[in-house]
Design a protein around this motif. Structure first.
Motif, PDB file in Angstrom:
ATOM      1  N   SER A 561     -24.281  81.215  29.881  1.00 26.87           N
ATOM      2  CA  SER A 561     -23.657  81.245  31.200  1.00 26.87           C
ATOM      3  C   SER A 561     -23.635  82.698  31.649  1.00 26.87           C
ATOM      4  CB  SER A 561     -22.235  80.676  31.157  1.00 26.87           C
ATOM      5  OG  SER A 561     -22.262  79.295  30.845  1.00 26.87           O
ATOM      6  N   LEU A 562     -24.319  82.984  32.764  1.00 29.88           N
ATOM      7  CA  LEU A 562     -24.523  84.353  33.207  1.00 29.88           C
ATOM      8  C   LEU A 562     -23.879  84.566  34.574  1.00 29.88           C
ATOM      9  CD1 LEU A 562     -28.343  84.585  32.369  1.00 29.88           C
ATOM     10  CD2 LEU A 562     -26.422  85.112  30.861  1.00 29.88           C
ATOM     11  N   ALA A 563     -23.184  85.668  34.729  1.00 27.90           N
ATOM     12  CA  ALA A 563     -22.595  86.055  36.015  1.00 27.90           C
ATOM     13  C   ALA A 563     -22.084  87.483  35.886  1.00 27.90           C
ATOM     14  CB  ALA A 563     -21.455  85.122  36.413  1.00 27.90           C
ATOM     15  N   HIS A 564     -22.035  88.181  37.010  1.00 28.15           N
ATOM     16  CA  HIS A 564     -21.436  89.526  37.056  1.00 28.15           C
ATOM     17  C   HIS A 564     -22.108  90.482  36.077  1.00 28.15           C
ATOM     18  CE1 HIS A 564     -18.362  87.362  39.247  1.00 28.15           C
ATOM     19  NE2 HIS A 564     -18.182  86.589  38.210  1.00 28.15           N
ATOM     20  N   ARG A 565     -23.431  90.367  35.948  1.00 31.89           N
ATOM     21  CA  ARG A 565     -24.237  91.244  35.089  1.00 31.89           C
ATOM     22  C   ARG A 565     -23.979  91.036  33.598  1.00 31.89           C
ATOM     23  NH1 ARG A 565     -26.324  95.931  37.853  1.00 31.89           N
ATOM     24  NH2 ARG A 565     -25.426  96.249  39.916  1.00 31.89           N
ATOM     25  N   GLU A 566     -23.299  89.999  33.228  1.00 32.10           N
ATOM     26  CA  GLU A 566     -22.988  89.845  31.811  1.00 32.10           C
ATOM     27  C   GLU A 566     -23.012  88.386  31.402  1.00 32.10           C
ATOM     28  OE1 GLU A 566     -18.324  89.915  31.148  1.00 32.10           O
ATOM     29  OE2 GLU A 566     -18.980  91.698  32.250  1.00 32.10           O
ATOM     30  N   VAL A 567     -22.861  88.177  30.092  1.00 31.58           N
ATOM     31  CA  VAL A 567     -22.864  86.843  29.503  1.00 31.58           C
ATOM     32  C   VAL A 567     -21.421  86.356  29.436  1.00 31.58           C
ATOM     33  CG1 VAL A 567     -23.500  85.453  27.498  1.00 31.58           C
ATOM     34  CG2 VAL A 567     -24.919  87.408  28.158  1.00 31.58           C
ATOM     35  N   LEU A 568     -21.124  85.303  30.208  1.00 33.26           N
ATOM     36  CA  LEU A 568     -19.772  84.743  30.176  1.00 33.26           C
ATOM     37  C   LEU A 568     -19.572  83.819  28.987  1.00 33.26           C
ATOM     38  CD1 LEU A 568     -19.103  83.897  33.934  1.00 33.26           C
ATOM     39  CD2 LEU A 568     -18.565  85.982  32.676  1.00 33.26           C
ATOM     40  N   GLY A 569     -20.633  83.142  28.590  1.00 31.87           N
ATOM     41  CA  GLY A 569     -20.518  82.213  27.468  1.00 31.87           C
ATOM     42  C   GLY A 569     -21.869  81.992  26.829  1.00 31.87           C
ATOM     43  N   ALA A 570     -21.868  81.726  25.533  1.00 29.66           N
ATOM     44  CA  ALA A 570     -23.111  81.482  24.794  1.00 29.66           C
ATOM     45  C   ALA A 570     -22.830  80.452  23.708  1.00 29.66           C
ATOM     46  CB  ALA A 570     -23.655  82.776  24.193  1.00 29.66           C
ATOM     47  N   ARG A 571     -23.804  79.532  23.516  1.00 30.32           N
ATOM     48  CA  ARG A 571     -23.644  78.493  22.501  1.00 30.32           C
ATOM     49  C   ARG A 571     -25.009  78.139  21.936  1.00 30.32           C
ATOM     50  NH1 ARG A 571     -23.500  72.766  22.466  1.00 30.32           N
ATOM     51  NH2 ARG A 571     -24.112  72.787  24.657  1.00 30.32           N
ATOM     52  N   VAL A 572     -25.070  77.941  20.625  1.00 32.21           N
ATOM     53  CA  VAL A 572     -26.305  77.573  19.934  1.00 32.21           C
ATOM     54  C   VAL A 572     -26.112  76.186  19.340  1.00 32.21           C
ATOM     55  CG1 VAL A 572     -27.875  78.125  18.042  1.00 32.21           C
ATOM     56  CG2 VAL A 572     -26.920  79.954  19.443  1.00 32.21           C
ATOM     57  N   SER A 573     -27.049  75.310  19.602  1.00 40.24           N
ATOM     58  CA  SER A 573     -26.979  73.947  19.079  1.00 40.24           C
ATOM     59  C   SER A 573     -28.387  73.473  18.760  1.00 40.24           C
ATOM     60  CB  SER A 573     -26.308  73.016  20.101  1.00 40.24           C
ATOM     61  OG  SER A 573     -27.057  72.993  21.305  1.00 40.24           O
ATOM     62  N   GLY A 574     -28.479  72.320  18.117  1.00 42.38           N
ATOM     63  CA  GLY A 574     -29.785  71.732  17.831  1.00 42.38           C
ATOM     64  C   GLY A 574     -29.879  71.178  16.422  1.00 42.38           C
ATOM     65  N   GLU A 575     -31.077  70.777  16.041  1.00 46.14           N
ATOM     66  CA  GLU A 575     -31.342  70.160  14.739  1.00 46.14           C
ATOM     67  C   GLU A 575     -31.472  71.227  13.665  1.00 46.14           C
ATOM     68  OE1 GLU A 575     -34.752  67.244  12.690  1.00 46.14           O
ATOM     69  OE2 GLU A 575     -34.910  67.879  14.790  1.00 46.14           O
ATOM     70  N   ASN A 576     -30.818  71.003  12.538  1.00 44.43           N
ATOM     71  CA  ASN A 576     -30.839  71.917  11.391  1.00 44.43           C
ATOM     72  C   ASN A 576     -30.283  73.305  11.739  1.00 44.43           C
ATOM     73  OD1 ASN A 576     -31.878  70.041   9.593  1.00 44.43           O
ATOM     74  ND2 ASN A 576     -34.020  70.629   9.975  1.00 44.43           N
ATOM     75  N   VAL A 577     -29.309  73.350  12.619  1.00 42.39           N
ATOM     76  CA  VAL A 577     -28.672  74.624  12.987  1.00 42.39           C
ATOM     77  C   VAL A 577     -27.319  74.690  12.293  1.00 42.39           C
ATOM     78  CG1 VAL A 577     -27.766  76.034  14.857  1.00 42.39           C
ATOM     79  CG2 VAL A 577     -29.849  74.689  15.206  1.00 42.39           C
TER      80      VAL A 577
END
Length: 645
Positions: A561-577
């Motif tokens: 989630s990007l806004a105001h020149r920065e990363v507001l939120g980040a999440r990693v998901s998927g198979e074998n993670v």
């Protein structure tokens, strides 16, 4: 005599428009501070030497938001006529005919008047003045008070520098205030009136609003600043690139100068990581605000993570945490800070409204304050010293037959004004309770906001006989010689025949649906950003997870989630993670350089690691197989056996 009151948009209109021998002999102003508004009562007396009578025009600039209470025109020592707008609603009144009513030819027992009120200035035309008769203009109006930093203030705009005008004699009455101050008021200069709030002002009024009842609350507590150990947390995330560095410096300098004697300070700079600028507690006057504000944002990563070190408050006395930034905090553990005895103030120095995820945590606490200070740098918001002021007690409005309303917390010395539909019953502040009351004339005028209107000055005996003066079939003939010896300027001036009464209708309040802002950015720009900056990091994390497992595979999705020149939120998901792989990838997000764009963008970027196929077994010929059996027979071989070709 006719008086015409008009509100003109001209900022420097001529104050006195009259023959040169007409002069002002008195300009008395009485100002009363009460219920969060100022009531201003003016008495202006005009005179002319000699036996010739004349008319005058008088323009008076008024404060922003001024609303009329009463207008009256009098003859000194004689009768008065009040200017009323209520009789003109829905009627077209010929002011010429009304002016002549009850005024015998050849003499004028009392002034006659018509008026129209506008919002920027009050212009009065009146007659007669002269031949020993003095003219008195009595005006009462109300204006909102400006309350900042524990001081109530009002500015009366200047009249022009006309030698025929006298300096204003200003009297200030301010219950619940001390340190009263009045300066200026001479022709050509503003009159600045102020007083310090000395006791709590708590007003709850039951008022009429657009055909219904509404509750109006106005609260101000005297300014209080206590001694604290203060942690100044400076937001160094990339979103601060859009905030002028002068604002950060001004806020820091004001905070350091406003702390109570004996306070101690530590400075923390935070982004994706945190860094102490001072290793120990120090006195406020030893810190350089310009140096602290000079570092370019973004050096500590592209995220806003606010986590104080566990031992930051161990030796703090009455800790106060002041966060100076743009309000976009992604993971502030405010509840934990307060549980450890700290009070938190978030000072948003940007022009954007406060919208961080922190609001979710702050709403559950009892003392966290979020101050939007963008307008304060233009003099229209909070006093910047309010950042370190103690919070005002919690307040609640109780309505009849409706749920109670909890009011926001504001710093002491700043005003909290609230207006909501419903019948007001009680106001609860801390442990004290007060019942709703009827508003004063001044407060009622400010809340009504009638704005522009026209009015006529009539005798009471005329009101009952008004019908025959409305919508005249023909214009009455002009009176030879005028009224009382004053030549009839009514027939020649634009304000004469044909000036009809008007009144402002209550404004229609329209609440639009919540706006949906959809940001746009080039998909190729985002693709290059992720591929160039995060691609090597993600490939390295996938290679590390595969080590020793050639048949391992994974499908990874990185959501940003990007806004105001920065990363507001980040999440990693998927198979074998697993958690290890996710933390490895997210560590690279902290230093992601985000381009500037409007709004907020959510990005999902997939990565894939495929299994490495094992090579097929190759058959050996008989000779090679025999040699291998000789070198490495099926029997176990001792570890210390040295194999030689």
């Amino acid at each position: 005599m006719i008086v015409v009151v008009a509100w003109s948009p001209r900022a420097h209109a001529q104050t006195l428009d009259a023959p040169e021998d007409v002069r002002e002999v008195a300009h008395d102003v009485r100002v009363t501070f009460a219920e969060g508004v100022a009531e201003i009562a003016l008495r202006i007396e005009l005179a002319r030497d000699g036996t010739q009578r004349a008319e005058i025009g008088y323009t008076l600039a008024l404060p922003r938001g001024a609303e009329a209470i009463s207008l009256e025109v009098c003859r000194a020592g004689g009768g008065c006529r009040a200017l009323s707008s209520s009789i003109t609603r829905g009627s077209h009144v010929d002011p010429y005919a009304v002016a002549l009513h009850g005024a015998p030819r050849g003499r004028t027992s009392r002034p006659i008047a018509s008026a129209s009120w506008r919002r920027s200035a009050l212009t009065i035309r009146a007659a007669p003045v002269g031949d020993g008769a003095r003219l008195v203009l009595a005006v009462r109006y109300a204006a909102p008070l400006v309350v900042r930093g524990g001081t109530s203030s009002l500015v009366l705009p200047a009249r022009d520098a006309d030698p025929r005008l006298v300096p204003a004699s200003i009297t200030l009455v301010a219950p619940g205030h001390d340190t009263l101050s009045v300066s200026g008021g001479a022709p050509g200069e503003d009159a600045v009136i102020s007083a310090r709030v000395a006791s709590p002002l708590r007003v709850l009024a039951d008022v009429e609003c657009i055909g219904a009842r509404c509750a109006h609350a106005h609260l101000v507590e005297p300014r209080r600043v206590a001694r604290h150990d203060v942690i100044l947390a400076i937001d160094a995330s990339p979103s601060m690139l859009d905030v002028p560095v002068e604002r950060v410096e001004t806020a820091l300098r004001t905070v350091l100068a406003s702390l109570a004697p004996g306070s101690r300070v530590r400075v923390l700079r935070f982004g994706a990581r945190a860094r102490w600028e001072t290793s120990t507690w120090c006195a406020p006057d030893t810190l350089d605000a310009a140096r602290l504000a000079s570092e370019l944002p973004g050096a500590l990563g592209s995220r806003t993570l606010f986590d104080l070190p566990p031992d930051a408050l161990d030796d703090a006395r009455s800790p106060l945490v002041v966060v100076i930034g743009d309000g976009w905090l992604d993971r502030a553990d405010l509840a934990a800070l307060e549980a450890r005895g700290a009070r938190v103030v978030i000072a948003n120095v940007s022009d954007a409204p406060f919208g961080g995820v922190t609001l979710r945590a702050a709403s559950a606490t009892t003392s966290t304050m979020t101050l939007s200070l963008g307008a304060s740098f233009a003099g229209a918001g909070f006093d910047l010293a309010s950042i370190v002021a103690e919070p005002a007690p919690r307040a609640r409005i109780e309505l009849r037959g409706e749920p109670a309303i909890d009011l926001a917390t504001v710093p002491t010395g700043e005003a909290l004004t609230f207006f909501a539909p419903g019948r007001a019953a009680r106001l609860v502040v801390g442990t004290r309770t007060s019942r709703a009351s009827s508003p004063s004339d001044a407060l009622r005028a400010v809340l009504a906001q009638e704005g522009s209107f026209d009015a006529l000055a009539l005798d009471r005996r005329v009101l009952g006989d008004l019908d025959k003066w409305t919508r005249p079939r023909r214009r009455p003939p002009p009176v030879p010689g005028g009224i009382g010896g004053v030549h009839s300027w009514i027939t020649a001036m634009p304000i004469g025949h044909g000036l009809y009464a008007r009144s402002a209708r209550p404004p229609l309040l329209r609440v639009p649906a919540p706006a949906r802002i959809r940001a746009t950015a080039s998909a190729e720009t985002l693709r290059r950003m992720v591929r160039r900056q995060l691609g090597p990091r993600v490939r390295g994390c996938l290679a590390g997870a595969r080590a020793g497992r050639p048949d391992w595979h994974a499908h990874v999705t990185l959501d940003l989630s990007l806004a105001h020149r920065e990363v507001l939120g980040a999440r990693v998901s998927g198979e074998n993670v697993d958690a290890s792989l996710a933390s490895c990838i997210l560590a690279g997000v902290d230093d992601l350089q985000v381009p500037r764009f409007d709004g907020r963008i959510d990005v999902s970027y997939p990565f894939r690691a495929v299994a490495i196929a094992r090579p097929a077994a190759l058959p050996l010929d008989d000779a090679t197989s025999s040699v291998l059996d000789t070198i490495a027979p099926d029997a176990p071989v001792a570890p210390d056996v040295l194999l030689t070709p």
